[in-house]
Design an enzyme around this catalytic site. Structure first.
Site, PDB file in Angstrom:
ATOM      1  N   HIS A  80       0.832  -1.202   0.000  1.00  0.00           N
ATOM      2  CA  HIS A  80       0.000   0.000   0.000  1.00  0.00           C
ATOM      3  C   HIS A  80       0.866   1.251   0.000  1.00  0.00           C
ATOM      4  CE1 HIS A  80      -3.056   2.884   1.731  1.00  0.00           C
ATOM      5  NE2 HIS A  80      -3.752   2.316   0.773  1.00  0.00           N
ATOM      6  N   CYS A  81       1.948   1.216   0.762  1.00  0.00           N
ATOM      7  CA  CYS A  81       2.859   2.359   0.826  1.00  0.00           C
ATOM      8  C   CYS A  81       3.490   2.674  -0.526  1.00  0.00           C
ATOM      9  CB  CYS A  81       3.985   2.093   1.818  1.00  0.00           C
ATOM     10  SG  CYS A  81       3.468   1.781   3.512  1.00  0.00           S
ATOM     11  N   ALA A  82       3.602   1.668  -1.387  1.00  0.00           N
ATOM     12  CA  ALA A  82       4.315   1.819  -2.667  1.00  0.00           C
ATOM     13  C   ALA A  82       3.395   2.169  -3.827  1.00  0.00           C
ATOM     14  CB  ALA A  82       5.059   0.523  -2.991  1.00  0.00           C
TER      15      ALA A  82
END
Length: 340
Positions: A332-334
C-alpha cells in the site's frame, strides 16, 4: 504553513476500491534515500514485481528520471508505462498525487505537502512528484494547508477518516492544534468525521502510519491487524489502544464499526524487530487485492481467506515483498491510485 486552498464544493477523495484509471508507483534509486547499490537492486526487483502484477489488472505508471528508464526495463514488463518524473524512493502513497473527483467527472490533486516524514529524509525529487504528475495530467492542485502523508490517514469514501495523532499532531509536520489539523484534513478529503487514536511518535520514520494497522474495507468495516502480545513493545501497546478506540467509535453516518481482525505472522522469514510485517498494508486495484506474504503459511492463508471474504469479487494475489518490510513499509505504501 499557508492558509489552505480547499477543494471546491462537490469534490472528495473517493475510496480505494472504486474503479481506477491507473496506479502510480515510484522507482527507488541510489541517492539521498539509498546508498547501497545491492539493496537498491533488491528494492527495484520488488517494485517491478508489484508493478507487473498490478498491470495484469489495470494500467500502471512507474515514475522515474529518464536516465533510469533503460536499466529499469530489465525488471519492468512492457505492460507498465514509464513516465519521466524524477524520484528518490518508492513510497508513492506518501509523496505521490492524492486524487479527488466530483460527480461530474472532474478531477483534482490534493497537496498534503510531503516533507520527507518530518524532514527525516531530504528526498528532493519526491517532494515534487505530486505537483509534477498533476502538471503532466493538467489537473488543478489544491493545498490542504497541512503537512503529512496519505499513508497516515485511512478513509472510507463515505465521510470518515481514521488516523494516528502521532503522524499529524507533531511539530515535525504541523504546529497547528489538533482541532485545526482535523478541520483541514476533513476539508482535504471532503470528509465529515475524524476518528483519532494516539499512535507512537519518534519510533519509526512515519511516526506510526495507520495504514500498516487498520484499513477500511467498506464504510462501517475495518480490517485490523492483531498486534503481537508483547507488553514491552510500544507498537503492540499502541495498537491495542487503537483497537479499543475503534470498538467504541461511530463513523460519519453514526454506525458502530465492525472490526475484522487478521493475525500478525508468528514465523516470518525475516526475524527483526524493525521489520514491518503488515498484512493490513495491502492494495485494492481493479479486480484484485494485492497483499504481502511473509513465509508463515498459517497466518498467510488465514489472511488470504479473510481478504477473499471481504472482497468476494476480486482475486487475492500474495507477493513476497520483504524488501519493503526491511525499509519500513509495504505494498500500500508503494502505490497510489487515480480514480476513473
Amino acid at each position: 504553513m499557508a492558509q489552505p486552498n480547499p477543494l471546491p464544493e462537490g469534490f472528495r477523495v473517493p475510496a480505494e476500491d472504486i474503479p481506477h484509471l491507473r496506479t502510480f508507483m515510484q522507482w527507488p534509486v541510489l541517492g539521498p534515500a539509498h546508498d547501497d547499490a545491492d539493496f537498491v537492486d533488491y528494492l527495484q526487483d520488488t517494485i517491478a514485481r508489484i508493478a507487473n502484477t498490478i498491470a495484469a489488472f489495470e494500467p500502471v505508471v512507474l515514475l522515474m528520471g529518464k536516465q533510469h528508464i533503460g536499466a529499469a526495463r530489465q525488471f519492468v514488463s512492457n505492460d507498465v508505462e514509464i513516465w519521466d518524473v524524477p524520484t528518490d524512493d518508492l513510497w508513492c502513497r506518501d509523496s505521490g498525487p492524492l486524487f479527488a473527483r466530483n460527480d461530474r467527472g472532474g478531477q483534482a490533486v490534493v497537496n498534503l505537502n510531503f516533507n520527507g516524514w518530518g524532514d527525516r529524509m531530504a528526498n528532493p525529487n519526491d517532494r515534487l512528484v505530486a505537483a509534477r504528475v498533476a502538471e503532466r495530467l493538467d489537473l488543478p492542485v489544491f493545498d490542504s494547508g497541512i503537512v503529512g502523508e496519505p499513508g497516515g490517514v485511512e478513509w472510507d469514501g463515505d465521510g470518515t477518516l481514521l488516523a494516528h495523532e502521532s503522524s499529524w499532531v507533531n511539530p515535525n509536520r504541523n504546529t497547528l492544534g489538533r482541532s485545526e489539523i482535523e478541520a483541514r484534513l476533513l476539508r482535504a478529503y471532503g470528509a465529515e468525521k475524524m476518528i483519532w487514536a494516539p499512535g507512537v511518535a519518534g519510533q519509526d520514520i512515519t511516526d506510526d502510519h495507520i495504514d500498516a494497522l487498520a484499513r477500511f474495507t467498506e464504510p462501517g468495516t475495518v480490517l485490523f491487524q492483531a498486534p503481537y502480545p508483547d507488553d514491552d513493545d510500544v507498537f503492540s501497546n499502541s495498537a491495542r489502544v487503537t483497537l479499543d478506540i475503534l470498538k467504541t467509535a461511530r463513523d460519519a453516518r453514526g454506525r458502530r464499526l465492525e472490526i475484522v481482525e487478521v493475525p500478525s505472522p508468528e514465523y516470518p522469514r525475516i526475524d527483526d524487530e524493525e521489520f514491518v510485517s503488515s498484512y493490513a498494508n495491502y492494495y485494492v486495484c481493479n479486480g484484485a487485492v494485492i497483499c504481502a506474504e511473509f513465509g508463515d503459511m498459517d497466518t498467510n492463508q488465514e489472511t488470504i481467506q479473510t481478504l477473499k471474504d471481504l472482497y468476494p469479487d476480486r482475486e487475492v494475489v500474495s507477493l513476497n515483498v520483504d524488501a519493503l518490510g526491511e525499509t519500513g513499509g509495504g505494498i500500500h505504501c508503494a502505490t497510489q491510485q487515480q480514480p476513473a
